[in-house]
Write a protein that holds these residues in place. Structure first.
Motif, PDB file in Angstrom:
ATOM      1  N   ILE A 193      -3.745   3.596  -1.439  1.00 14.96           N
ATOM      2  CA  ILE A 193      -4.061   2.658  -2.517  1.00 14.96           C
ATOM      3  C   ILE A 193      -3.340   1.360  -2.196  1.00 14.96           C
ATOM      4  O   ILE A 193      -2.138   1.363  -1.921  1.00 14.96           O
ATOM      5  CB  ILE A 193      -3.594   3.175  -3.896  1.00 14.96           C
ATOM      6  N   SER A 194      -4.067   0.228  -2.211  1.00 14.73           N
ATOM      7  CA  SER A 194      -3.488  -1.061  -1.850  1.00 14.73           C
ATOM      8  C   SER A 194      -3.598  -2.042  -3.009  1.00 14.73           C
ATOM      9  O   SER A 194      -4.596  -2.055  -3.728  1.00 14.73           O
ATOM     10  CB  SER A 194      -4.200  -1.648  -0.627  1.00 14.73           C
ATOM     11  N   TYR A 195      -2.572  -2.879  -3.146  1.00 16.78           N
ATOM     12  CA  TYR A 195      -2.499  -3.874  -4.206  1.00 16.78           C
ATOM     13  C   TYR A 195      -2.146  -5.228  -3.600  1.00 16.78           C
ATOM     14  O   TYR A 195      -1.263  -5.316  -2.750  1.00 16.78           O
ATOM     15  CB  TYR A 195      -1.418  -3.506  -5.233  1.00 16.78           C
ATOM     16  N   VAL A 196      -2.811  -6.275  -4.066  1.00 20.03           N
ATOM     17  CA  VAL A 196      -2.438  -7.637  -3.693  1.00 20.03           C
ATOM     18  C   VAL A 196      -1.493  -8.170  -4.764  1.00 20.03           C
ATOM     19  O   VAL A 196      -1.827  -8.180  -5.954  1.00 20.03           O
ATOM     20  CB  VAL A 196      -3.675  -8.548  -3.567  1.00 20.03           C
ATOM     21  N   VAL A 197      -0.303  -8.598  -4.330  1.00 23.31           N
ATOM     22  CA  VAL A 197       0.702  -9.140  -5.249  1.00 23.31           C
ATOM     23  C   VAL A 197       1.170 -10.497  -4.723  1.00 23.31           C
ATOM     24  O   VAL A 197       0.893 -10.869  -3.583  1.00 23.31           O
ATOM     25  CB  VAL A 197       1.915  -8.188  -5.390  1.00 23.31           C
ATOM     26  N   ASP A 198       1.868 -11.239  -5.572  1.00 22.65           N
ATOM     27  CA  ASP A 198       2.467 -12.494  -5.116  1.00 22.65           C
ATOM     28  C   ASP A 198       3.464 -12.192  -4.000  1.00 22.65           C
ATOM     29  O   ASP A 198       4.203 -11.206  -4.071  1.00 22.65           O
ATOM     30  CB  ASP A 198       3.182 -13.195  -6.271  1.00 22.65           C
ATOM     31  N   ILE A 199       3.511 -13.065  -2.998  1.00 23.15           N
ATOM     32  CA  ILE A 199       4.348 -12.769  -1.832  1.00 23.15           C
ATOM     33  C   ILE A 199       5.815 -12.623  -2.201  1.00 23.15           C
ATOM     34  O   ILE A 199       6.538 -11.829  -1.598  1.00 23.15           O
ATOM     35  CB  ILE A 199       4.141 -13.829  -0.730  1.00 23.15           C
ATOM     36  N   SER A 243       0.829  -1.209   0.000  1.00 25.12           N
ATOM     37  CA  SER A 243       0.000   0.000   0.000  1.00 25.12           C
ATOM     38  C   SER A 243       0.857   1.250   0.000  1.00 25.12           C
ATOM     39  O   SER A 243       1.892   1.309   0.668  1.00 25.12           O
ATOM     40  CB  SER A 243      -0.900   0.028   1.242  1.00 25.12           C
ATOM     41  N   VAL A 244       0.415   2.255  -0.736  1.00 26.57           N
ATOM     42  CA  VAL A 244       1.022   3.583  -0.662  1.00 26.57           C
ATOM     43  C   VAL A 244       0.062   4.474   0.108  1.00 26.57           C
ATOM     44  O   VAL A 244      -1.158   4.422  -0.096  1.00 26.57           O
ATOM     45  CB  VAL A 244       1.334   4.163  -2.057  1.00 26.57           C
ATOM     46  N   ILE A 245       0.609   5.299   1.011  1.00 26.49           N
ATOM     47  CA  ILE A 245      -0.214   6.113   1.912  1.00 26.49           C
ATOM     48  C   ILE A 245       0.274   7.555   1.902  1.00 26.49           C
ATOM     49  O   ILE A 245       1.484   7.806   1.919  1.00 26.49           O
ATOM     50  CB  ILE A 245      -0.153   5.575   3.357  1.00 26.49           C
ATOM     51  N   GLY A 246      -0.655   8.501   1.912  1.00 24.76           N
ATOM     52  CA  GLY A 246      -0.276   9.907   2.006  1.00 24.76           C
ATOM     53  C   GLY A 246      -1.484  10.813   1.988  1.00 24.76           C
ATOM     54  O   GLY A 246      -2.356  10.676   1.118  1.00 24.76           O
ATOM     55  N   SER A 247      -1.568  11.729   2.950  1.00 26.95           N
ATOM     56  CA  SER A 247      -2.722  12.641   2.993  1.00 26.95           C
ATOM     57  C   SER A 247      -2.728  13.594   1.810  1.00 26.95           C
ATOM     58  O   SER A 247      -3.766  14.149   1.459  1.00 26.95           O
ATOM     59  CB  SER A 247      -2.718  13.435   4.304  1.00 26.95           C
ATOM     60  N   GLY A 248      -1.555  13.776   1.160  1.00 25.57           N
ATOM     61  CA  GLY A 248      -1.488  14.644  -0.006  1.00 25.57           C
ATOM     62  C   GLY A 248      -2.242  14.105  -1.206  1.00 25.57           C
ATOM     63  O   GLY A 248      -2.517  14.843  -2.158  1.00 25.57           O
ATOM     64  N   MET A 249      -2.618  12.835  -1.177  1.00 27.19           N
ATOM     65  CA  MET A 249      -3.365  12.241  -2.293  1.00 27.19           C
ATOM     66  C   MET A 249      -4.705  12.925  -2.517  1.00 27.19           C
ATOM     67  O   MET A 249      -5.242  12.914  -3.627  1.00 27.19           O
ATOM     68  CB  MET A 249      -3.628  10.752  -2.027  1.00 27.19           C
ATOM     69  N   ARG A 250      -5.261  13.500  -1.445  1.00 30.27           N
ATOM     70  CA  ARG A 250      -6.558  14.165  -1.573  1.00 30.27           C
ATOM     71  C   ARG A 250      -6.535  15.265  -2.618  1.00 30.27           C
ATOM     72  O   ARG A 250      -7.527  15.506  -3.304  1.00 30.27           O
ATOM     73  CB  ARG A 250      -6.963  14.782  -0.221  1.00 30.27           C
ATOM     74  N   ASP A 251      -5.396  15.955  -2.693  1.00 28.34           N
ATOM     75  CA  ASP A 251      -5.316  17.151  -3.534  1.00 28.34           C
ATOM     76  C   ASP A 251      -4.443  16.968  -4.772  1.00 28.34           C
ATOM     77  O   ASP A 251      -4.303  17.897  -5.565  1.00 28.34           O
ATOM     78  CB  ASP A 251      -4.759  18.327  -2.708  1.00 28.34           C
ATOM     79  N   MET A 252      -3.840  15.785  -4.929  1.00 29.87           N
ATOM     80  CA  MET A 252      -2.931  15.578  -6.046  1.00 29.87           C
ATOM     81  C   MET A 252      -3.390  14.418  -6.909  1.00 29.87           C
ATOM     82  O   MET A 252      -3.912  13.433  -6.413  1.00 29.87           O
ATOM     83  CB  MET A 252      -1.508  15.300  -5.528  1.00 29.87           C
ATOM     84  N   THR A 253      -3.185  14.557  -8.207  1.00 25.17           N
ATOM     85  CA  THR A 253      -3.567  13.505  -9.135  1.00 25.17           C
ATOM     86  C   THR A 253      -2.328  12.739  -9.594  1.00 25.17           C
ATOM     87  O   THR A 253      -1.196  13.177  -9.382  1.00 25.17           O
ATOM     88  CB  THR A 253      -4.267  14.103 -10.370  1.00 25.17           C
ATOM     89  N   GLY A 254      -2.562  11.582 -10.192  1.00 23.07           N
ATOM     90  CA  GLY A 254      -1.474  10.837 -10.812  1.00 23.07           C
ATOM     91  C   GLY A 254      -0.806   9.791  -9.945  1.00 23.07           C
ATOM     92  O   GLY A 254       0.069   9.065 -10.424  1.00 23.07           O
TER      93      GLY A 254
END
Length: 400
Positions: free
Chosen positions: A378-384, A341-352
């Motif tokens: 945003i979270s992604y399931v990937v092979d371990i 997962s990628v995390i950041g409160s800045g995602m609210r105001d930024m695109t891409g």
């Protein structure tokens, strides 16, 4: 007089020598005019060792019996620390969760704190300078011992800080919160300040620094949390209300959860009542699921979700029970995946951000199977086997 709640994790109290070091530190704090509530975990791997011993007896222990056993680890720690402090002429008193007035509700092994008797602490502080509370435990309305589940000592500490309205300091073997696990990405940057929201997301999505329940309590009662390395001068991280910055980064951190399982349910009929029963059972067993996807069509019903691997026993029990009424029900539990997962409160105001993550994974030939989003993650399931590689690539891509 100034008061603080301090919490020391299992690695910090894993030996008597380490406990003696902590006692010396607490003595210095008391000399500076502080009164302290100190929450401690069980020593080292004590809890894991107790569970291993139980597994040699039975695979389905009574929860009430197990709660009584597991709380003995923390009681050992509070006793040792208080003995040492009193020997150093520091007035201290050890308290179990029951003695500390920590009332809980819910299952014996996954209870939630409902109330704390703060009058008790006021009375005890008239006599003692350090109150040492066993983390991870409490008692219910039937006066039975309960535990608070994974990361329960963090929850104990923050709840006590909220009850007596003071800051909470949590000490462990790492110097604060990093953009990701430094063991996976050695260039990870330590964060000086992180918001409650970001910390809750990071905790829920796999960061092992704090449990999300404790951060939620801190947010609800506006209790600042300091995370630092035990007996170290290194600066740690403050978790607090959103700090206004001239320019926020889109991504603050990358989390990985390798302790998850992926569950798939198939049934040849599109039976909405089956779905209803599944979620009723999940609620009754207090099993948290996420990344839910559902497909219903003429060929039947398919439901998939992810959850913590520590609750595999509960999900096995639920599906075995359902198969009695739905013999054609098929379910599969897989553990060869990781959630990145990628995390950041800045995602609210930024695109891409999403497109950058997609490109990073695709260009590196890392397939992903499920995707879920929130306002700030945003979270992604990937092979371990691709999990740690994905973390490293995303940290480089977002300059973390």
């Amino acid at each position: 007089m100034k008061r603080n709640v301090l919490k020391f994790g299992g690695t910090s109290v894993s030996s008597l020598e380490k406990i003696k070091g902590i006692a010396g530190y607490l003595k210095d704090r008391v000399r500076q005019g502080e009164q302290l509530v100190v929450v401690v975990s069980a020593m080292g791997k004590t809890t894991d060792e107790l569970l291993e011993q139980v597994s040699t007896i039975t695979q389905s222990p009574n929860e009430q019996d197990l709660a009584v056993l597991l709380t003995t680890g923390e009681q050992q720690t509070i006793s040792y620390l208080s003995i040492i402090l009193n020997d150093l002429a520091v007035k201290s008193k050890p308290l179990t969760g029951y003695q500390a007035g920590i009332e809980t509700v819910g299952h014996h092994l996954k209870s939630k704190i409902s109330k704390i008797n703060t009058k008790l602490f006021e009375q005890l502080f008239e006599t003692y300078d350090v109150l040492i509370v066993a983390g991870f435990q409490g008692f219910n309305t039937d006066n039975e011992i309960t535990t608070l589940g994974r990361g329960g000592s963090d929850t104990t500490a923050v709840a006590l800080a909220a009850a007596i309205q003071c800051p909470c300091e949590i000490y462990t073997d790492v110097a604060g919160v990093y953009s990701t696990d430094p063991r996976i990405y050695p260039n990870a940057k330590r964060l000086q300040v992180v918001s409650y929201e970001e910390m809750m997301e990071m905790s829920a999505l796999g960061s092992g620094v704090l449990v999300s329940r404790s951060v939620e309590i801190a947010k609800n009662f506006n209790i600042p949390i300091y995370l630092g390395k035990t007996l170290s001068d290194e600066k740690g991280t403050w978790v607090m209300s959103t700090v206004e910055m001239i320019e926020k980064k889109a991504v603050t951190g990358v989390a990985i959860d390798q302790d998850m399982i992926h569950v798939t349910l198939n049934y040849p009929e599109n039976d909405i009542h089956l779905l209803d029963r599944v979620f009723i059972h999940l609620e009754q067993e207090e099993v948290n699921v996420d990344m839910i996807s559902q497909i219903t069509n003429n060929e039947g019903l398919q439901l998939s979700f992810t959850m913590k691997d520590t609750e595999e026993y509960q999900i096995q029990k639920i599906f075995s029970h359902l198969k009695e009424d739905y013999p054609e029900l098929y379910f599969k539990i897989e553990n060869q995946f990781a959630k990145v997962s990628v995390i950041g409160s800045g995602m609210r105001d930024m695109t891409g951000v999403a497109s950058k993550v997609f490109r990073t994974l695709i260009e590196s030939d890392i397939p992903f199977y499920q995707v879920t989003t929130s306002e700030i993650s945003i979270s992604y399931v990937v092979d371990i086997e691709n999990g740690e590689k994905a973390v490293q690539l995303l940290c480089k891509s977002f300059e973390l």
